[in-house]
Design a protein around this motif. Structure first.
Motif, PDB file in Angstrom:
ATOM      1  N   THR A 118       0.891  -1.148   0.145  1.00  0.00           N
ATOM      2  CA  THR A 118       0.026  -0.100  -0.025  1.00  0.00           C
ATOM      3  C   THR A 118       0.955   1.393   0.078  1.00  0.00           C
ATOM      4  OG1 THR A 118       0.120   0.345   2.266  1.00  0.00           O
ATOM      5  CG2 THR A 118      -1.674  -1.335   1.305  1.00  0.00           C
ATOM      6  N   VAL A 119       0.344   2.279  -0.435  1.00  0.00           N
ATOM      7  CA  VAL A 119       0.895   3.667  -0.229  1.00  0.00           C
ATOM      8  C   VAL A 119       1.055   3.937   1.395  1.00  0.00           C
ATOM      9  CG1 VAL A 119      -1.166   4.901  -0.248  1.00  0.00           C
ATOM     10  CG2 VAL A 119       1.173   5.988  -1.253  1.00  0.00           C
ATOM     11  N   LEU A 120       2.083   4.619   1.504  1.00  0.00           N
ATOM     12  CA  LEU A 120       2.347   5.105   2.864  1.00  0.00           C
ATOM     13  C   LEU A 120       2.512   6.699   3.059  1.00  0.00           C
ATOM     14  CD1 LEU A 120       5.131   2.738   3.958  1.00  0.00           C
ATOM     15  CD2 LEU A 120       2.643   2.466   4.758  1.00  0.00           C
ATOM     16  N   ASP A 121       1.229   7.402   3.443  1.00  0.00           N
ATOM     17  CA  ASP A 121       1.015   8.716   3.572  1.00  0.00           C
ATOM     18  C   ASP A 121       0.425   9.156   4.711  1.00  0.00           C
ATOM     19  OD1 ASP A 121       0.893  11.368   2.490  1.00  0.00           O
ATOM     20  OD2 ASP A 121      -0.336  10.918   0.879  1.00  0.00           O
ATOM     21  N   PRO A 122       1.137   9.760   5.533  1.00  0.00           N
ATOM     22  CA  PRO A 122       2.699  10.054   5.421  1.00  0.00           C
ATOM     23  C   PRO A 122       3.532   8.924   5.934  1.00  0.00           C
ATOM     24  CG  PRO A 122       1.833  11.170   7.398  1.00  0.00           C
ATOM     25  CD  PRO A 122       0.701  10.497   6.857  1.00  0.00           C
ATOM     26  N   ALA A 123       4.608   8.908   5.601  1.00  0.00           N
ATOM     27  CA  ALA A 123       5.729   8.369   6.320  1.00  0.00           C
ATOM     28  C   ALA A 123       6.728   9.266   6.963  1.00  0.00           C
ATOM     29  CB  ALA A 123       6.623   7.384   5.127  1.00  0.00           C
ATOM     30  N   SER A 124       7.008   9.101   8.129  1.00  0.00           N
ATOM     31  CA  SER A 124       7.904   9.746   8.915  1.00  0.00           C
ATOM     32  C   SER A 124       9.196   9.388   9.469  1.00  0.00           C
ATOM     33  CB  SER A 124       7.295  10.385  10.018  1.00  0.00           C
ATOM     34  OG  SER A 124       6.027  11.239   9.711  1.00  0.00           O
ATOM     35  N   ALA A 153       5.478  11.055   1.358  1.00  0.00           N
ATOM     36  CA  ALA A 153       4.719   9.877   0.939  1.00  0.00           C
ATOM     37  C   ALA A 153       5.643   8.911   0.019  1.00  0.00           C
ATOM     38  CB  ALA A 153       3.613  10.145   0.126  1.00  0.00           C
ATOM     39  N   LEU A 154       5.313   7.713   0.515  1.00  0.00           N
ATOM     40  CA  LEU A 154       6.217   6.651  -0.342  1.00  0.00           C
ATOM     41  C   LEU A 154       5.219   5.611  -1.054  1.00  0.00           C
ATOM     42  CD1 LEU A 154       8.822   5.791   2.286  1.00  0.00           C
ATOM     43  CD2 LEU A 154       9.218   7.033   0.221  1.00  0.00           C
ATOM     44  N   ALA A 155       5.356   5.502  -2.248  1.00  0.00           N
ATOM     45  CA  ALA A 155       4.712   4.625  -3.118  1.00  0.00           C
ATOM     46  C   ALA A 155       5.317   3.394  -3.009  1.00  0.00           C
ATOM     47  CB  ALA A 155       4.661   5.023  -4.278  1.00  0.00           C
ATOM     48  N   VAL A 156       4.260   2.204  -3.246  1.00  0.00           N
ATOM     49  CA  VAL A 156       4.672   0.848  -3.071  1.00  0.00           C
ATOM     50  C   VAL A 156       6.112   0.520  -3.594  1.00  0.00           C
ATOM     51  CG1 VAL A 156       4.297  -1.453  -3.604  1.00  0.00           C
ATOM     52  CG2 VAL A 156       2.348  -0.044  -2.983  1.00  0.00           C
ATOM     53  N   GLY A 157       7.071   0.128  -3.003  1.00  0.00           N
ATOM     54  CA  GLY A 157       8.488  -0.028  -3.300  1.00  0.00           C
ATOM     55  C   GLY A 157       9.455   1.003  -3.221  1.00  0.00           C
ATOM     56  N   GLU A 158       9.105   2.243  -3.039  1.00  0.00           N
ATOM     57  CA  GLU A 158       9.828   3.340  -2.971  1.00  0.00           C
ATOM     58  C   GLU A 158      10.729   3.232  -1.697  1.00  0.00           C
ATOM     59  OE1 GLU A 158       8.006   6.963  -5.633  1.00  0.00           O
ATOM     60  OE2 GLU A 158       7.452   6.953  -3.667  1.00  0.00           O
ATOM     61  N   THR A 159      11.854   3.988  -2.020  1.00  0.00           N
ATOM     62  CA  THR A 159      12.811   4.072  -0.768  1.00  0.00           C
ATOM     63  C   THR A 159      13.324   5.563  -0.580  1.00  0.00           C
ATOM     64  OG1 THR A 159      13.969   1.885  -1.233  1.00  0.00           O
ATOM     65  CG2 THR A 159      15.206   3.631  -0.080  1.00  0.00           C
ATOM     66  N   VAL A 160      13.328   6.052   0.483  1.00  0.00           N
ATOM     67  CA  VAL A 160      13.730   7.390   0.698  1.00  0.00           C
ATOM     68  C   VAL A 160      15.287   7.286   1.313  1.00  0.00           C
ATOM     69  CG1 VAL A 160      12.298   7.720   3.250  1.00  0.00           C
ATOM     70  CG2 VAL A 160      13.294   9.565   1.729  1.00  0.00           C
ATOM     71  N   THR A 161      16.069   7.939   0.858  1.00  0.00           N
ATOM     72  CA  THR A 161      17.459   7.908   1.609  1.00  0.00           C
ATOM     73  C   THR A 161      18.007   9.415   1.991  1.00  0.00           C
ATOM     74  OG1 THR A 161      18.077   6.094   0.074  1.00  0.00           O
ATOM     75  CG2 THR A 161      19.937   7.220   0.951  1.00  0.00           C
ATOM     76  N   ILE A 162      18.143   9.592   3.128  1.00  0.00           N
ATOM     77  CA  ILE A 162      18.542  10.720   3.879  1.00  0.00           C
ATOM     78  C   ILE A 162      20.064  10.709   4.189  1.00  0.00           C
ATOM     79  CG2 ILE A 162      18.254  12.421   5.864  1.00  0.00           C
ATOM     80  CD1 ILE A 162      15.205  11.017   5.956  1.00  0.00           C
ATOM     81  N   GLY A 194      11.233   5.060  12.726  1.00  0.00           N
ATOM     82  CA  GLY A 194      10.272   5.650  11.636  1.00  0.00           C
ATOM     83  C   GLY A 194       8.643   5.448  11.947  1.00  0.00           C
ATOM     84  N   ARG A 195       7.771   5.994  11.346  1.00  0.00           N
ATOM     85  CA  ARG A 195       6.346   5.733  11.432  1.00  0.00           C
ATOM     86  C   ARG A 195       5.696   5.937  10.269  1.00  0.00           C
ATOM     87  NH1 ARG A 195       2.736   6.462  15.911  1.00  0.00           N
ATOM     88  NH2 ARG A 195       0.641   7.377  15.038  1.00  0.00           N
ATOM     89  N   ALA A 196       4.849   4.932   9.890  1.00  0.00           N
ATOM     90  CA  ALA A 196       4.140   5.187   8.508  1.00  0.00           C
ATOM     91  C   ALA A 196       2.680   5.120   8.899  1.00  0.00           C
ATOM     92  CB  ALA A 196       4.788   4.291   7.593  1.00  0.00           C
ATOM     93  N   THR A 197       1.721   5.799   7.928  1.00  0.00           N
ATOM     94  CA  THR A 197       0.304   5.647   8.109  1.00  0.00           C
ATOM     95  C   THR A 197      -0.257   5.007   6.683  1.00  0.00           C
ATOM     96  OG1 THR A 197       0.115   7.434   9.590  1.00  0.00           O
ATOM     97  CG2 THR A 197      -1.881   6.836   8.455  1.00  0.00           C
ATOM     98  N   PRO A 198      -0.540   3.767   7.017  1.00  0.00           N
ATOM     99  CA  PRO A 198      -1.217   2.917   5.564  1.00  0.00           C
ATOM    100  C   PRO A 198      -2.858   3.422   5.401  1.00  0.00           C
ATOM    101  CG  PRO A 198      -0.405   1.385   7.197  1.00  0.00           C
ATOM    102  CD  PRO A 198      -0.457   2.823   7.912  1.00  0.00           C
ATOM    103  N   PRO A 199      -3.437   3.360   4.205  1.00  0.00           N
ATOM    104  CA  PRO A 199      -4.589   3.681   4.245  1.00  0.00           C
ATOM    105  C   PRO A 199      -5.677   2.938   4.782  1.00  0.00           C
ATOM    106  CG  PRO A 199      -3.943   2.589   2.286  1.00  0.00           C
ATOM    107  CD  PRO A 199      -2.801   2.640   3.190  1.00  0.00           C
ATOM    108  N   GLY A 200      -7.042   3.374   4.995  1.00  0.00           N
ATOM    109  CA  GLY A 200      -8.148   2.543   5.521  1.00  0.00           C
ATOM    110  C   GLY A 200      -8.394   2.778   7.010  1.00  0.00           C
ATOM    111  N   GLY A 201      -7.520   3.686   7.647  1.00  0.00           N
ATOM    112  CA  GLY A 201      -7.692   3.555   9.201  1.00  0.00           C
ATOM    113  C   GLY A 201      -6.854   2.456   9.892  1.00  0.00           C
ATOM    114  N   VAL A 202      -5.974   1.533   9.050  1.00  0.00           N
ATOM    115  CA  VAL A 202      -4.998   0.764   9.516  1.00  0.00           C
ATOM    116  C   VAL A 202      -4.139   1.571  10.445  1.00  0.00           C
ATOM    117  CG1 VAL A 202      -3.333  -0.932   9.172  1.00  0.00           C
ATOM    118  CG2 VAL A 202      -5.019  -0.577   7.470  1.00  0.00           C
ATOM    119  N   PRO A 203      -3.668   0.787  11.754  1.00  0.00           N
ATOM    120  CA  PRO A 203      -3.082   1.393  12.512  1.00  0.00           C
ATOM    121  C   PRO A 203      -1.432   1.761  12.051  1.00  0.00           C
ATOM    122  CG  PRO A 203      -4.261  -0.439  13.457  1.00  0.00           C
ATOM    123  CD  PRO A 203      -4.415  -0.260  12.173  1.00  0.00           C
TER     124      PRO A 203
END
Length: 198
Positions: free
Chosen positions: A70-76, A118-127, A148-157
């Motif tokens: 799933t997309v992760l929006d937001p990912a922190s 936001a991170l789409a499926v399979g995406e990688t953020v490098t800092i 890290g903390r990420a929020t999936p769609p649909g109210g998933v924890p």
């Protein structure tokens, strides 16, 4: 329902006038529910566990990966620098890339470096960013922890990642002066004798 299979089956019967009952075969639909995932890792150069000298530069790399479906929006990502900045200076050079393309710049607030996006499926953020070890920090340790903390769609924890830690002890400078004499110090010598000093 994350990771499960939604299966739905329908049946029907019909009886025409003066005829026999008609029962068609059941019709079934299936829909797998996408499962979210997020991982965060961290490395340093020199590598974690390696001692560094006062005045040297340590470069950190933080990686967050959308490992799910799933997309992760937001990912922190939150990088705790409290045990780094008491012995080093932030070089104000933090950058973030998502699969090689520029992303939102990480922000340093007090002693935490954070990134949100936001991170789409399979995406990688490098800092990446660096610090310069203080000249008087000998004997201290640079210890860094990122989560890290990420929020999936649909109210998933939200997904919470375990801390990723790097540790770099700082070498402590030292200098000692030793002198010996032959004959040894305290030994009486005769006039005209030779004393050799080391």
């Amino acid at each position: 329902a994350v990771g499960t299979l939604l299966e739905n089956s329908a049946t029907a019967t019909a009886t025409p006038p003066g005829g026999e009952q008609i029962t068609p075969p059941p019709v079934t639909t299936t829909n797998p529910v996408n499962e979210p995932g997020f991982s965060v890792s961290k490395s340093s150069a020199p590598a974690s566990g390696t001692a560094v000298d006062p005045g040297s530069v340590v470069t950190y790399t933080v990686t967050g990966v959308n490992t799910g479906e799933t997309v992760l929006d937001p990912a922190s990502i939150i990088d705790d620098l409290s045990a780094v900045l008491d012995a080093a200076e932030f070089n104000d050079d933090a950058v973030a890339l998502i699969d090689g393309s520029p992303a939102a710049t990480p922000v340093l607030t007090e002693e935490s470096l954070s990134w949100t996006g936001a991170l789409a499926v399979g995406e990688t953020v490098t800092i990446t960013y660096s610090v310069t070890v203080d000249a008087d920090a000998g004997g201290e340790t640079l210890e860094n922890s990122v989560t890290g903390r990420a929020t999936p769609p649909g109210g998933v924890p939200p997904i919470e990642t375990p801390p990723a830690v790097t540790v770099n002890p700082i070498n402590e400078p030292g200098f000692a002066l030793v002198k010996t004499a032959d004959p040894a110090s305290g030994t009486r010598v005769d006039p005209g004798s030779v004393i050799t000093y080391t």
